[in-house]
Design a protein around this motif. Structure first.
Motif, PDB file in Angstrom:
ATOM      1  N   TYR A  53     -15.685 -25.198  -2.168  1.00  7.03           N
ATOM      2  CA  TYR A  53     -16.389 -26.171  -1.330  1.00  7.03           C
ATOM      3  C   TYR A  53     -17.253 -27.059  -2.209  1.00  7.03           C
ATOM      4  O   TYR A  53     -17.803 -26.606  -3.219  1.00  7.03           O
ATOM      5  CB  TYR A  53     -17.327 -25.472  -0.334  1.00  7.03           C
ATOM      6  CG  TYR A  53     -16.646 -24.635   0.702  1.00  7.03           C
ATOM      7  CD1 TYR A  53     -16.303 -25.171   1.936  1.00  7.03           C
ATOM      8  CD2 TYR A  53     -16.371 -23.291   0.468  1.00  7.03           C
ATOM      9  CE1 TYR A  53     -15.689 -24.394   2.911  1.00  7.03           C
ATOM     10  CE2 TYR A  53     -15.757 -22.512   1.437  1.00  7.03           C
ATOM     11  CZ  TYR A  53     -15.425 -23.069   2.648  1.00  7.03           C
ATOM     12  OH  TYR A  53     -14.823 -22.299   3.601  1.00  7.03           O
ATOM     13  N   LYS A  55     -20.725 -28.729  -2.253  1.00  8.35           N
ATOM     14  CA  LYS A  55     -21.992 -28.490  -1.555  1.00  8.35           C
ATOM     15  C   LYS A  55     -22.647 -29.822  -1.205  1.00  8.35           C
ATOM     16  O   LYS A  55     -22.848 -30.667  -2.061  1.00  8.35           O
ATOM     17  CB  LYS A  55     -22.925 -27.647  -2.437  1.00  8.35           C
ATOM     18  CG  LYS A  55     -24.146 -27.139  -1.725  1.00  8.35           C
ATOM     19  CD  LYS A  55     -24.863 -26.048  -2.505  1.00  8.35           C
ATOM     20  CE  LYS A  55     -25.617 -26.630  -3.658  1.00  8.35           C
ATOM     21  NZ  LYS A  55     -26.531 -25.676  -4.290  1.00  8.35           N
ATOM     22  N   THR A  59     -28.239 -25.591   0.240  1.00  9.13           N
ATOM     23  CA  THR A  59     -27.654 -24.252   0.222  1.00  9.13           C
ATOM     24  C   THR A  59     -26.202 -24.325   0.705  1.00  9.13           C
ATOM     25  O   THR A  59     -25.842 -25.196   1.490  1.00  9.13           O
ATOM     26  CB  THR A  59     -28.431 -23.285   1.145  1.00  9.13           C
ATOM     27  OG1 THR A  59     -28.437 -23.815   2.471  1.00  9.13           O
ATOM     28  CG2 THR A  59     -29.859 -23.096   0.658  1.00  9.13           C
ATOM     29  N   PRO A  60     -25.364 -23.403   0.239  1.00  6.77           N
ATOM     30  CA  PRO A  60     -23.973 -23.395   0.686  1.00  6.77           C
ATOM     31  C   PRO A  60     -23.862 -23.179   2.193  1.00  6.77           C
ATOM     32  O   PRO A  60     -24.537 -22.328   2.761  1.00  6.77           O
ATOM     33  CB  PRO A  60     -23.363 -22.207  -0.067  1.00  6.77           C
ATOM     34  CG  PRO A  60     -24.228 -22.022  -1.266  1.00  6.77           C
ATOM     35  CD  PRO A  60     -25.613 -22.383  -0.800  1.00  6.77           C
ATOM     36  N   ASN A  61     -23.014 -23.984   2.830  1.00  5.35           N
ATOM     37  CA  ASN A  61     -22.770 -23.854   4.262  1.00  5.35           C
ATOM     38  C   ASN A  61     -21.319 -24.242   4.537  1.00  5.35           C
ATOM     39  O   ASN A  61     -21.016 -25.424   4.743  1.00  5.35           O
ATOM     40  CB  ASN A  61     -23.730 -24.740   5.061  1.00  5.35           C
ATOM     41  CG  ASN A  61     -23.555 -24.542   6.554  1.00  5.35           C
ATOM     42  OD1 ASN A  61     -22.619 -23.903   7.018  1.00  5.35           O
ATOM     43  ND2 ASN A  61     -24.471 -25.102   7.325  1.00  5.35           N
ATOM     44  N   ALA A  63     -19.574 -24.215   7.026  1.00  7.31           N
ATOM     45  CA  ALA A  63     -19.345 -24.902   8.302  1.00  7.31           C
ATOM     46  C   ALA A  63     -19.520 -26.413   8.176  1.00  7.31           C
ATOM     47  O   ALA A  63     -18.891 -27.175   8.911  1.00  7.31           O
ATOM     48  CB  ALA A  63     -20.294 -24.362   9.371  1.00  7.31           C
ATOM     49  N   THR A  64     -20.353 -26.868   7.233  1.00  8.20           N
ATOM     50  CA  THR A  64     -20.629 -28.303   7.121  1.00  8.20           C
ATOM     51  C   THR A  64     -20.249 -28.898   5.765  1.00  8.20           C
ATOM     52  O   THR A  64     -20.142 -30.114   5.639  1.00  8.20           O
ATOM     53  CB  THR A  64     -22.124 -28.593   7.374  1.00  8.20           C
ATOM     54  OG1 THR A  64     -22.907 -27.864   6.424  1.00  8.20           O
ATOM     55  CG2 THR A  64     -22.516 -28.201   8.785  1.00  8.20           C
ATOM     56  N   ASP A  65     -20.053 -28.075   4.743  1.00  9.81           N
ATOM     57  CA  ASP A  65     -19.709 -28.591   3.423  1.00  9.81           C
ATOM     58  C   ASP A  65     -18.224 -28.965   3.358  1.00  9.81           C
ATOM     59  O   ASP A  65     -17.435 -28.549   4.199  1.00  9.81           O
ATOM     60  CB  ASP A  65     -20.045 -27.553   2.345  1.00  9.81           C
ATOM     61  CG  ASP A  65     -21.546 -27.358   2.187  1.00  9.81           C
ATOM     62  OD1 ASP A  65     -22.311 -28.300   2.492  1.00  9.81           O
ATOM     63  OD2 ASP A  65     -21.963 -26.265   1.766  1.00  9.81           O
ATOM     64  N   THR A 133     -20.284 -15.271  -2.989  1.00  6.67           N
ATOM     65  CA  THR A 133     -20.408 -16.720  -3.165  1.00  6.67           C
ATOM     66  C   THR A 133     -21.039 -17.004  -4.515  1.00  6.67           C
ATOM     67  O   THR A 133     -22.057 -16.412  -4.863  1.00  6.67           O
ATOM     68  CB  THR A 133     -21.275 -17.329  -2.041  1.00  6.67           C
ATOM     69  OG1 THR A 133     -20.669 -17.040  -0.782  1.00  6.67           O
ATOM     70  CG2 THR A 133     -21.404 -18.831  -2.193  1.00  6.67           C
TER      71      THR A 133
END
Length: 195
Positions: A53, A55, A59-61, A63-65, A133
């Motif tokens: 992903y 970023k 912070t890693p997400n 669902a949105t990255d 992660t």
């Protein structure tokens, strides 16, 4: 091509520059040989996934990255997999499917990143993380030196406890014989094979 200039004539020459955002990020996977499980079957390797992903926030997400792609441990092979043509920025990889029945898994990652020094050479930075992660930055230096996320899984066999209880009916046993009767009781526990 070739252009010939003629006196008192006007000529146009067009130049085109192409820039490539050739940043690279390599993902590798190994199984810690000090654990109880030393290798995985091809089916287990195919079930284990690594998703890259980009970023977008602090912070890693997932669902949105921005999801770049997914590769299996089987796809990584012995030399890992390198994503190429990445924009400069911060990325992370999420490992999934690492669970193996009857084993506990501990995952660590070594992260290697490079930054450009003023003289144009690359400076190496190494760190470690635990969990599924791992984050890494890719920039100009990763054109020639890819950033690396090297995952390692250590598998330890799940172990339980065995408690044996014995109830002894002492009716009819003389008190002076009770200790010898108790000493004569023997339990044998045999391991057949792990399941």
């Amino acid at each position: 091509g070739k252009t010939t200039a003629v006196e008192d004539a006007t000529h146009s020459i067009a130049f085109s520059n192409t820039y490539s955002m050739g940043a690279r990020l390599k993902v590798t996977k190994t199984i810690d040989q000090t654990g109880d499980l030393k290798s995985l079957s091809n089916d287990q390797k195919k079930a284990m996934k690594f998703t890259l992903y980009k970023k977008l926030g602090d912070t890693p997400n997932p669902a949105t990255d921005t999801k770049i792609g997914t590769k299996s441990y089987y796809d990584l092979g012995n030399n890992g997999y390198t994503w190429t043509g990445l924009d400069f920025g911060d990325y992370y990889v999420v490992e999934s499917g690492q669970e193996i029945g009857n084993y506990n898994c501990t995952t660590t990652a070594t992260i290697i990143e490079f930054t450009l020094k003023p003289d144009g050479s690359a400076e190496k930075h190494e760190s470690t993380s635990t969990g599924l992660t791992a984050e890494a930055s890719v920039g100009q230096a990763s054109n020639s030196n890819p950033s690396v996320i090297a995952f390692t899984n250590k598998y330890t066999r799940e172990r339980g406890t065995l408690q044996i209880a014995k109830t002894l009916d002492t009716t009819g046993i003389a008190a002076e014989d009770l200790d010898s009767v108790k000493e004569a009781i023997v339990f044998s526990v045999k391991r057949t094979k792990p399941t």
